[in-house]
Design a protein around this motif. Sequence first.
Motif, short mmCIF file in Angstrom:
data_model
loop_
_atom_site.label_atom_id
_atom_site.label_comp_id
_atom_site.label_asym_id
_atom_site.label_seq_id
_atom_site.Cartn_x
_atom_site.Cartn_y
_atom_site.Cartn_z
N PRO A 88 54.95 -34.92 9.89
CA PRO A 88 56.03 -34.86 8.89
C PRO A 88 55.61 -34.03 7.68
N MET A 89 56.59 -33.72 6.87
CA MET A 89 56.36 -32.97 5.64
C MET A 89 55.58 -33.83 4.66
N SER A 90 54.59 -33.25 4.03
CA SER A 90 53.80 -33.97 3.03
C SER A 90 54.70 -34.47 1.92
N GLY A 91 54.54 -35.76 1.59
CA GLY A 91 55.34 -36.36 0.53
C GLY A 91 56.67 -36.91 0.99
N ALA A 92 57.05 -36.67 2.26
CA ALA A 92 58.32 -37.17 2.78
C ALA A 92 58.14 -38.60 3.30
N PRO A 93 59.23 -39.37 3.39
CA PRO A 93 59.11 -40.76 3.87
C PRO A 93 58.94 -40.87 5.38
N GLU A 94 59.20 -39.80 6.10
CA GLU A 94 59.10 -39.86 7.56
C GLU A 94 57.65 -40.02 8.02
N ILE A 95 57.45 -40.72 9.12
CA ILE A 95 56.12 -40.85 9.71
C ILE A 95 56.16 -40.27 11.12
N SER A 96 55.00 -39.86 11.60
CA SER A 96 54.91 -39.22 12.90
C SER A 96 55.02 -40.24 14.03
N ILE A 97 55.15 -39.75 15.23
CA ILE A 97 55.20 -40.63 16.40
C ILE A 97 53.90 -41.41 16.56
N PRO A 98 52.71 -40.80 16.47
CA PRO A 98 51.47 -41.59 16.56
C PRO A 98 51.37 -42.66 15.47
N GLU A 99 51.79 -42.32 14.25
CA GLU A 99 51.76 -43.31 13.17
C GLU A 99 52.69 -44.48 13.48
N PHE A 100 53.85 -44.17 14.01
CA PHE A 100 54.82 -45.21 14.36
C PHE A 100 54.26 -46.13 15.44
N ALA A 106 51.19 -46.68 16.07
CA ALA A 106 50.09 -47.48 15.51
C ALA A 106 50.62 -48.66 14.72
N GLN A 107 51.85 -48.54 14.23
CA GLN A 107 52.47 -49.61 13.45
C GLN A 107 53.43 -50.45 14.30
N ALA A 108 53.40 -50.26 15.62
CA ALA A 108 54.39 -50.90 16.49
C ALA A 108 54.39 -52.41 16.36
N ASP A 109 53.24 -52.97 16.06
CA ASP A 109 53.17 -54.42 15.90
C ASP A 109 53.59 -54.87 14.51
N HIS A 110 53.87 -53.91 13.64
CA HIS A 110 54.26 -54.23 12.27
C HIS A 110 55.50 -53.41 11.89
N PRO A 111 56.64 -53.70 12.50
CA PRO A 111 57.84 -52.90 12.24
C PRO A 111 58.31 -53.04 10.80
N GLY A 112 59.06 -52.04 10.39
CA GLY A 112 59.66 -52.10 9.05
C GLY A 112 58.70 -51.85 7.93
N ALA A 113 57.73 -50.94 8.14
CA ALA A 113 56.78 -50.62 7.08
C ALA A 113 57.53 -50.07 5.87
N GLU A 114 57.10 -50.46 4.69
CA GLU A 114 57.80 -50.07 3.47
C GLU A 114 57.70 -48.57 3.22
N ASN A 115 58.76 -48.04 2.62
CA ASN A 115 58.78 -46.65 2.16
C ASN A 115 58.48 -45.65 3.27
N SER A 116 58.90 -45.94 4.48
CA SER A 116 58.68 -45.01 5.57
C SER A 116 59.92 -44.98 6.46
N ARG A 117 60.07 -43.87 7.18
CA ARG A 117 61.19 -43.71 8.11
C ARG A 117 60.59 -43.31 9.45
N ASN A 118 60.71 -44.20 10.43
CA ASN A 118 60.06 -43.94 11.72
C ASN A 118 60.90 -43.00 12.57
N PRO A 119 60.33 -42.49 13.67
CA PRO A 119 61.04 -41.50 14.48
C PRO A 119 62.39 -41.97 15.00
N LEU A 120 62.50 -43.23 15.38
CA LEU A 120 63.78 -43.73 15.89
C LEU A 120 64.82 -43.80 14.78
#
Length: 722
Positions: free
Chosen positions: A554-566, A568-582
Amino acid sequence: MPTTIGKFSVSFAALVASLTITPAKATEINASGDCLSPQVNFALGELKQAATSVESDYTSLNVRFVEDSGLQAEAYRIEANGAGHFTLYGGDPAGLMYGGLALAESIQFKQNIDRIRSQSASPYLEFRALKINFPLDARTPSYDDTGDSAKWNIETMWDFDFWTAQLDAMARFRYNAITLWNPHPFPSLVKLEDYPKVALNDVCGTTYRYPLDYHPRYVAQEVLDNLVILKEITIEEKIAFWRKVMAYAKDRGIQFFIITWNVHLDGAYGKYGIDASPDNAITIDYLRSSVRETLLAYPDLAGIGVTAGEKMKQFPNNEAKEAWLWDAYGVPVQDVVKLQPDRQVRFIHRDWQTGLKPVLDAFTDYPGPFDTSFKYAKARIHSMPNPIFADPLIEDMRQNRIKAWWNLRNDDLYCLRWGDPSYARSMIKNMPPEQTIGFHMGSDGYVWARNFALLDEAQRGQMEIDRHWYNFMIWGRLGYDPSLDRRFFEAALHDRFPEADPSLLYDTWTHSSKIMPQINRFFFKRGDWMFSPEGCHFAKEPFLTVEDFINGEPMSGAPEISIPEFLAQADHPGAENSRNPLEVAQNLDAFADQALDGVERLRRQSMDISSELSSVLTDIEAMSWMGRYYADKIRGATHLAWFRKTGNPQRQAAAIGDLENAARDWRVYARLASSQYRPQVLARGQVLDWQATTEYVDKEIDYVRQVSRSAPPVPKSTITPP
């Protein structure tokens, strides 16, 4: 009825030559005061057209122009005195022109002279500029002329009718500067006493075609071996032509700048011993002569620019680069200012592959205004209105009290028409006021002159500033006055398309225009050659696959997160201040749905839609289906990576289903885009051919069907920034 100007009385026909209008009810213009300047003359022509296009109870419109030193440059104030009488104050001729244009616009939008109220405005940004890479000749090309738009527009650069229409439109949109970019334009612009054989007569194209993945750093011999004369013209006639263009720009309140690179020497290399060696005294003398003669030959040239970027890798360090640039570009400006003490030459030194400190150290004795320039959102103007890339530079600029022209690079959308005033306003307002002198907006591999990719032969060659008028108007008008709200833009849309509901059209166009920034924030490629979104390809490959999207960042400073980051967070959905690929995919679908619903309603509301509005709506539809394609592709990439992580076959099935949907999306997108545009080669891209790309879209489904969980790890993307 005569027009009164100061102590003189002349007919309006003599004031605005060759203006023929058949009005619904004739309204004469009585102009008085400070109205002899060409800028006011232009505004009077616009006023005449506006006044004669509306019903009026008055036989005359009386406008007194007053230059007021109490107003800043380009500012204006309009006093409505009643009964068709107005007093227009301007800080200078440009301010009077803008005031006259604003009055004409108010008449045109409101369709009633009595409804015009007093108003005032002043420029928010000092410079609102367009960036145009200008391909002067196959022998002196712009930065990358491998694309069709450059090849098709060489002759356009030498068409005075193009420049008059271009500069008129720029003035209406409140642009006050134009920056023309060419690595080494001098052989096509001047003749030097000590290097006479460098000057080029005639304008040439070439029949040679570079390979698609090739970015030339100099003119290849194959180009020179296959030259074709496009226009017979002497170097003396070329000089006269550009003097005329620059004088016309000045008459529209537009300052003219030429931006070069550094040791690019197309047209001169090999002559008189000229080469790119850092210690070649002949080359420095030649460049000094070129810069000096260009400034002397063109008295209306407001400034020049340069960059210590590509082609300077042979220099040992940044200090050596800047010392060389000072000798080659700074010293000749000093020479000219000594000859012409009243001459002010603004210098724009790009921040690219060097540092601000060595730049300022080398140019400490520069005799005039000195600015820097930086790619504000890299190559992606349609991404995030508050990019963070310039933050370190901004701090350096603050300490050194220097300002920037923010380079707003559009290497996202060349065909489909964009229009989101709220996004542009936010980006403009985000620019740090103390470090901002303005912006120059344009592309690096696409020439915004005439559009020859239009499928309809009757439209082919349409000016880009006319076809993309809404986009250009948004940036220019908001650069001058960011307080303009949706009411203004709805009025402009209603004036252009009276058959449409302006509020619905505004919202529909805005919804589709949110698609590209969402794509870019999730799948960010800072360089123009790394991603051509309209074709889903890049310079070295004809198609970007799900693997590229899995590895994308994703763009630096943007709220979006990459697929690998998403994942990695699969067990912790709804991370604050982020927008996942789905969620990104959901956003894209929502924007597309809203835009398509708006298009359907607009088409249903009127059976008498103009051909232009119909074409705009088709572009909006195409943009929407492009958004749907990327939404399903991102879902497919996410589920494929999820399958690799978990081995769950349902994830693979989901990925296949997503890409089947994406293929259907692409077919609709390709049908719509291909109904308006023919294939074209993009510089540092591939062939933009939506129908041909369908084969790659289909093959991607088969690829995902064959993927097993035991497949080797996906290699890092080959298109990450160097």
